[in-house]
Design an enzyme around this catalytic site. Structure first.
Site, PDB file in Angstrom:
ATOM      1  N   ASP A 167       6.005   3.233  -3.272  1.00  0.00           N
ATOM      2  CA  ASP A 167       6.293   4.354  -2.349  1.00  0.00           C
ATOM      3  C   ASP A 167       5.112   4.539  -1.385  1.00  0.00           C
ATOM      4  OD1 ASP A 167       7.351   6.655  -1.220  1.00  0.00           O
ATOM      5  OD2 ASP A 167       6.732   7.947  -2.881  1.00  0.00           O
ATOM      6  N   HIS A 216      13.620  10.935  -5.697  1.00  0.00           N
ATOM      7  CA  HIS A 216      13.458  11.476  -7.046  1.00  0.00           C
ATOM      8  C   HIS A 216      14.784  11.549  -7.806  1.00  0.00           C
ATOM      9  CE1 HIS A 216       9.376  13.287  -5.634  1.00  0.00           C
ATOM     10  NE2 HIS A 216       9.292  12.010  -5.947  1.00  0.00           N
ATOM     11  N   GLU A 276      -3.419   5.447  -7.402  1.00  0.00           N
ATOM     12  CA  GLU A 276      -3.592   6.307  -6.233  1.00  0.00           C
ATOM     13  C   GLU A 276      -4.980   6.038  -5.663  1.00  0.00           C
ATOM     14  OE1 GLU A 276      -1.822   8.417  -4.210  1.00  0.00           O
ATOM     15  OE2 GLU A 276      -3.725   8.566  -3.172  1.00  0.00           O
ATOM     16  N   ASP A 309      -5.833   0.057  -5.665  1.00  0.00           N
ATOM     17  CA  ASP A 309      -4.748  -0.349  -4.777  1.00  0.00           C
ATOM     18  C   ASP A 309      -3.487  -0.682  -5.585  1.00  0.00           C
ATOM     19  OD1 ASP A 309      -3.229  -1.494  -2.701  1.00  0.00           O
ATOM     20  OD2 ASP A 309      -4.078  -3.468  -3.155  1.00  0.00           O
ATOM     21  N   GLY A 310      -2.389  -0.045  -5.249  1.00  0.00           N
ATOM     22  CA  GLY A 310      -1.148  -0.227  -5.997  1.00  0.00           C
ATOM     23  C   GLY A 310      -0.532  -1.606  -5.804  1.00  0.00           C
ATOM     24  N   SER A 317       6.375  11.841  -8.313  1.00  0.00           N
ATOM     25  CA  SER A 317       6.992  10.788  -9.124  1.00  0.00           C
ATOM     26  C   SER A 317       6.286  10.574 -10.471  1.00  0.00           C
ATOM     27  CB  SER A 317       7.088   9.487  -8.334  1.00  0.00           C
ATOM     28  OG  SER A 317       5.867   9.149  -7.716  1.00  0.00           O
TER      29      SER A 317
HETATM   30  C1  LIG Z   1       4.363   8.822  -0.281  1.00  0.00           C
HETATM   31  S1  LIG Z   1       2.936   9.214  -1.176  1.00  0.00           S
HETATM   32  C2  LIG Z   1       3.441   9.052  -2.847  1.00  0.00           C
HETATM   33  C3  LIG Z   1       4.401  10.064  -3.341  1.00  0.00           C
HETATM   34  C4  LIG Z   1       4.830   9.890  -4.776  1.00  0.00           C
HETATM   35  N1  LIG Z   1       5.246   8.530  -5.058  1.00  0.00           N
HETATM   36  C5  LIG Z   1       5.950  10.835  -5.151  1.00  0.00           C
HETATM   37  O1  LIG Z   1       7.125  10.461  -5.027  1.00  0.00           O
HETATM   38  O2  LIG Z   1       5.656  11.950  -5.567  1.00  0.00           O
HETATM   39  C6  LIG Z   1       1.952   7.783  -0.984  1.00  0.00           C
HETATM   40  C7  LIG Z   1       0.607   7.847  -1.690  1.00  0.00           C
HETATM   41  O3  LIG Z   1       0.052   6.532  -1.702  1.00  0.00           O
HETATM   42  C8  LIG Z   1      -1.345   6.629  -1.582  1.00  0.00           C
HETATM   43  N2  LIG Z   1      -1.783   5.288  -1.155  1.00  0.00           N
HETATM   44  C9  LIG Z   1      -1.845   4.771   0.103  1.00  0.00           C
HETATM   45  N3  LIG Z   1      -2.158   3.457   0.058  1.00  0.00           N
HETATM   46  C10 LIG Z   1      -2.287   3.140  -1.259  1.00  0.00           C
HETATM   47  C11 LIG Z   1      -2.548   1.930  -1.954  1.00  0.00           C
HETATM   48  N4  LIG Z   1      -2.747   0.777  -1.297  1.00  0.00           N
HETATM   49  N5  LIG Z   1      -2.580   1.969  -3.301  1.00  0.00           N
HETATM   50  C12 LIG Z   1      -2.379   3.126  -3.978  1.00  0.00           C
HETATM   51  N6  LIG Z   1      -2.106   4.295  -3.381  1.00  0.00           N
HETATM   52  C13 LIG Z   1      -2.055   4.304  -2.032  1.00  0.00           C
HETATM   53  C14 LIG Z   1      -1.553   7.751  -0.608  1.00  0.00           C
HETATM   54  O4  LIG Z   1      -2.847   8.313  -0.750  1.00  0.00           O
HETATM   55  C15 LIG Z   1      -0.431   8.715  -1.006  1.00  0.00           C
HETATM   56  O5  LIG Z   1      -0.909   9.676  -1.928  1.00  0.00           O
END
Ligand SMILES: C[S@@+](CC[C@H](N)C(=O)[O-])C[C@H]1O[C@@H](n2cnc3c(N)ncnc32)[C@H](O)[C@@H]1O
Length: 284
Positions: free
Chosen positions: A166, A18, A115, A140-141, A97
């Site tokens: 992330d 962050h 998400e 899916d990201g 984030s």
């Molecule tokens: C490490 S956390 C994110 C934290 C956030 N980026 C932050 O810094 O506050 C990872 C997140 O990715 C989500 N996730 C897992 N696989 C994913 C995908 N293929 N696409 C989107 N989100 C996904 C999980 O449910 C989780 O909430």
């Protein structure tokens, strides 16, 4: 998928990620042109450090809980944003984030967040769904890097911006294969963009192959930024974390070199802590 970021919010890895995210935003904001930010693995956007999940691990007490102002301007900037989040959402609130992006960016900028899990997705929608600059996708990201880049929200092209990747690394080192495939595509689609991939550090040895793959990506430059809280020699726990930043902005390396040095003393658990900021591919 089992990963819940609520257990880890505000830990040493969030601090590094962050601080760096806000420094990237500030570099983008130096010019008036609109900025696009894509947060591929967004999480819930807002956490509460007195809630059961965070209290059960106590990880924030080894991260944000150890910091005070005056260590470095980039860390003060981060602590200021966390304080603003607390003023808006309660003293124990910790920003994810997406919240930090929405806080840092301006009216002319646009943000897309992905998400996959319904729980965090609902919290994210409650936290930021009312912000017209923010598009929230329950998708899916990795696929979003194909679908949403190059960015054209509202039909207008965006030349400046960043992508934060992330993932939770439930697949351990195999996560890098999925991340790099998507990042390669994203970098080709939007070569002007800055791309940052967060990763956990357990053992140094395990990271050699991924560093070689990262340096071979189609980008002008690649900067590695790491903060170790312990020696990087045990596969059993997260001994630190890092960010790979493709197309990092001017002087971001200097900012992060100083900021990570300032984080070592408060965040290290005994000897073996340290920081690494180095170009894996130097800007031309
Ligand atoms: C490490 S956390 C994110 C934290 C956030 N980026 C932050 O810094 O506050 C990872 C997140 O990715 C989500 N996730 C897992 N696989 C994913 C995908 N293929 N696409 C989107 N989100 C996904 C999980 O449910 C989780 O909430």
């Amino acid at each position: 998928m089992n990963y819940q970021h609520a257990f880890h919010a505000g830990n040493h890895a969030d601090v590094l990620k962050h601080v760096a995210l806000l420094a990237l935003c500030d570099a983008l904001l130096a010019k008036p042109a609109p900025v696009f930010a894509l947060d591929t693995h967004a999480g819930a956007g807002l956490y509460h450090l007195q809630a059961d999940a965070a209290q059960r691990t106590g990880e924030a007490s080894g991260g944000i809980g150890r910091l005070q102002r005056g260590l470095h301007p980039a860390i003060d900037r981060y602590l200021g944003a966390v304080a603003d989040c607390g003023a808006m959402h309660g003293a124990d609130a910790y920003p994810g984030s997406p919240w930090l992006l929405a806080h840092a960016l301006r009216a002319q900028d646009r943000i897309a967040c992905c998400e996959l899990q319904p729980g965090p997705l609902d919290t994210l929608k409650a936290a930021l769904g009312g912000d017209a600059r923010v598009a929230i996708h329950g998708r899916d990201g990795y696929g979003a890097m194909k679908a949403l880049l190059p960015p054209k929200p509202g039909g207008a092209a965006f030349n400046r911006g960043l992508v934060l990747v992330d993932p939770p690394y439930e697949a351990q080192l195999a996560e890098f294969d999925a991340a790099f495939a998507a990042l390669r595509d994203g970098l080709q689609r939007w070569p002007q963009g800055m791309f940052a991939l967060w990763y956990p550090v357990k053992t140094r040895r395990a990271l050699a192959r991924m560093q070689r793959s990262a340096a071979a990506m189609p980008a002008k430059s690649l900067l590695q930024v790491e903060l170790l809280v312990r020696a990087d020699d045990s596969p059993l726990r997260m001994n630190g974390s890092g960010l790979l930043v493709w197309n990092a902005p001017w002087r971001f390396d200097d900012t992060m070199r100083q900021a990570t040095k300032a984080l070592v003393q408060p965040l290290a658990d005994g000897p073996g802590g340290g920081s690494i900021v180095q170009w894996l591919r130097s800007p031309a």
